[in-house]
Design an enzyme around this catalytic site. Sequence first.
Site, PDB file in Angstrom:
ATOM      1  N   GLY A 113     -18.328  -5.141  19.934  1.00 23.76           N
ATOM      2  CA  GLY A 113     -16.947  -5.490  20.283  1.00 23.76           C
ATOM      3  C   GLY A 113     -17.035  -6.560  21.354  1.00 23.76           C
ATOM      4  O   GLY A 113     -17.750  -7.538  21.184  1.00 23.76           O
ATOM      5  N   SER A 156     -24.908  -5.312  18.566  1.00 30.41           N
ATOM      6  CA  SER A 156     -24.173  -6.470  19.090  1.00 30.41           C
ATOM      7  C   SER A 156     -23.917  -6.295  20.598  1.00 30.41           C
ATOM      8  O   SER A 156     -24.863  -6.347  21.373  1.00 30.41           O
ATOM      9  CB  SER A 156     -22.885  -6.643  18.278  1.00 30.41           C
ATOM     10  OG  SER A 156     -22.258  -7.844  18.568  1.00 30.41           O
ATOM     11  N   ALA A 157     -22.689  -6.079  21.039  1.00 28.70           N
ATOM     12  CA  ALA A 157     -22.423  -5.877  22.466  1.00 28.70           C
ATOM     13  C   ALA A 157     -23.231  -4.699  23.019  1.00 28.70           C
ATOM     14  O   ALA A 157     -23.664  -4.715  24.178  1.00 28.70           O
ATOM     15  CB  ALA A 157     -20.934  -5.648  22.697  1.00 28.70           C
ATOM     16  N   HIS A 192     -26.392 -12.006  16.971  1.00 25.75           N
ATOM     17  CA  HIS A 192     -25.623 -12.917  16.089  1.00 25.75           C
ATOM     18  C   HIS A 192     -26.122 -14.352  16.227  1.00 25.75           C
ATOM     19  O   HIS A 192     -25.320 -15.299  16.155  1.00 25.75           O
ATOM     20  CB  HIS A 192     -24.124 -12.916  16.443  1.00 25.75           C
ATOM     21  CG  HIS A 192     -23.401 -11.628  16.248  1.00 25.75           C
ATOM     22  ND1 HIS A 192     -22.901 -11.219  15.046  1.00 25.75           N
ATOM     23  CD2 HIS A 192     -23.069 -10.646  17.134  1.00 25.75           C
ATOM     24  CE1 HIS A 192     -22.279 -10.048  15.197  1.00 25.75           C
ATOM     25  NE2 HIS A 192     -22.372  -9.681  16.448  1.00 25.75           N
ATOM     26  N   GLU A 209     -28.300 -12.502  12.477  1.00 23.11           N
ATOM     27  CA  GLU A 209     -27.624 -11.356  11.852  1.00 23.11           C
ATOM     28  C   GLU A 209     -28.519 -10.760  10.772  1.00 23.11           C
ATOM     29  O   GLU A 209     -28.990 -11.482   9.888  1.00 23.11           O
ATOM     30  CB  GLU A 209     -26.271 -11.793  11.286  1.00 23.11           C
ATOM     31  CG  GLU A 209     -25.307 -12.171  12.399  1.00 23.11           C
ATOM     32  CD  GLU A 209     -23.924 -12.563  11.912  1.00 23.11           C
ATOM     33  OE1 GLU A 209     -23.747 -12.763  10.696  1.00 23.11           O
ATOM     34  OE2 GLU A 209     -23.014 -12.681  12.760  1.00 23.11           O
TER      35      GLU A 209
HETATM   36 CA   LIG Z   1     -18.508  -9.470  20.178  1.00 22.97          CA
END
Ligand SMILES: [Ca+2]
Lengths: 246, 246
Positions: free
Chosen positions: A95, A128-129, A165, A201
């Site tokens: 997020g 991700s985060a 990413h 990714e």
């Molecule tokens: Ca993000």
Amino acid sequence: MAAPTKSSRKLLLLSNSTSHGGGYLDYCEQQIKDFLGRNVKKVVFVPYALTDRDWYTDIARKRFAELGYEVQSVHECSSPVEAVEQAEAIFIGGGNTFRLLKTLYDEKLVEPIRTQVLKHSIPYIGSSAGTNVATATINTTNDMPITCPPTFEALALIPFNINPHYIDSDPSSKHMGETREKRIMEYHEEAHCRPVLALREGSILWVEGNKTTLLGGLSARLFRKGELPAEYSPGDDLSFLLTAGL
Amino acid sequence: MAAPTKSSRKLLLLSNSTSHGGGYLDYCEQQIKDFLGRNVKKVVFVPYALTDRDWYTDIARKRFAELGYEVQSVHECSSPVEAVEQAEAIFIGGGNTFRLLKTLYDEKLVEPIRTQVLKHSIPYIGSSAGTNVATATINTTNDMPITCPPTFEALALIPFNINPHYIDSDPSSKHMGETREKRIMEYHEEAHCRPVLALREGSILWVEGNKTTLLGGLSARLFRKGELPAEYSPGDDLSFLLTAGL
Ligand SMILES: [Ca+2]
Ligand SMILES: [Ca+2]
């Protein structure tokens, strides 16, 4: 060779949660099962990177149920700290990294998570985060700084930075904003910078104690200050990145 | 209608310094000349967004010389504060917004610049990061958070946010990172959010007192919490964005 530490940390760090054309956590399903194994029954989920925590927990709960694991979200517990302290495994979803790190500090979860992972070898999955906050700092997140955490220092479960990413520069682009590579180079102009492992990714970093291996189908790009970027292939041992102190 | 304030600020806020295929400050050359006029002889330059300040100053100095203006960089002055206090005009160039804002605080230039622009009507030109720091906060910069400023609050020469280098989503992209629009939507989930004017590359915002007009060849996209994004055309009066208090 640096002396090995006593850490028996176990981390599975995902570049992303969903790859193009796939479903949530599809590309890394097998690695999650291998990583958690059959002894873990319940995963404590941290949904702070998104605002709709109920919705997010529902997504995670359904997906982990398919893999055979129960999910308990910290936002459903009267004490998030206690939930972390009793966790068999921890999953921090993606997020916004700034919102996530700020909330981890607000909820006083930074030290409990560090203790669980570094002292008690509780398995940690980040996406991700959730991968950004597992590293030394959030200096190499791609997210917009929508809110201000007290510091950019993060969980420091590993002593370097990750850029999730990661995307290669598009030579046909007419956009004049910095490419991802340029952004990481800017970071490496700062005195406090650390090595940056850029995970495209679909890439996954598996960390166990002082050993770390690249998984997934793609190579990863390593940036070190004053050196040319280097590509590493799936299966490559990247343990040398762990030899800086925690 | 909100009551007009006494501010006679003069700002020229550029989305970018170089457009694809053009040279440094080419696309906005005429607007810079119109904005500074013939009374200004010397522009005080702030090169803090890049690390090589000598190189950057050289670029700016040559370009402004072609337009008929001398450039003095704050990094060449024994007292950057005094240089700002004696400025006829101020130009803050692009680079990394976090580095820029941190250095403005480190050098104690935030209040002197605010005083010059808001109280003494000293013309201010910002480009990219120099546009971000002119707004209320740096919450909507595109830059990587390579270093941590004491706060995300910026010069607040205008009471809303700008997203420079705005880029529309590419429906053919396979990249799963957030689109620019998605990032701004995330900001608008935060309680402290403000309207965001997204300036595509080649767009310019001219502010004079309580009047502001969009210039350049492209439309700009305005994001307001709880509303659908709206497009505004070159020449449109966007003064309503200034009616929130400074
Ligand atoms: Ca993000
Ligand atoms: Ca920039």
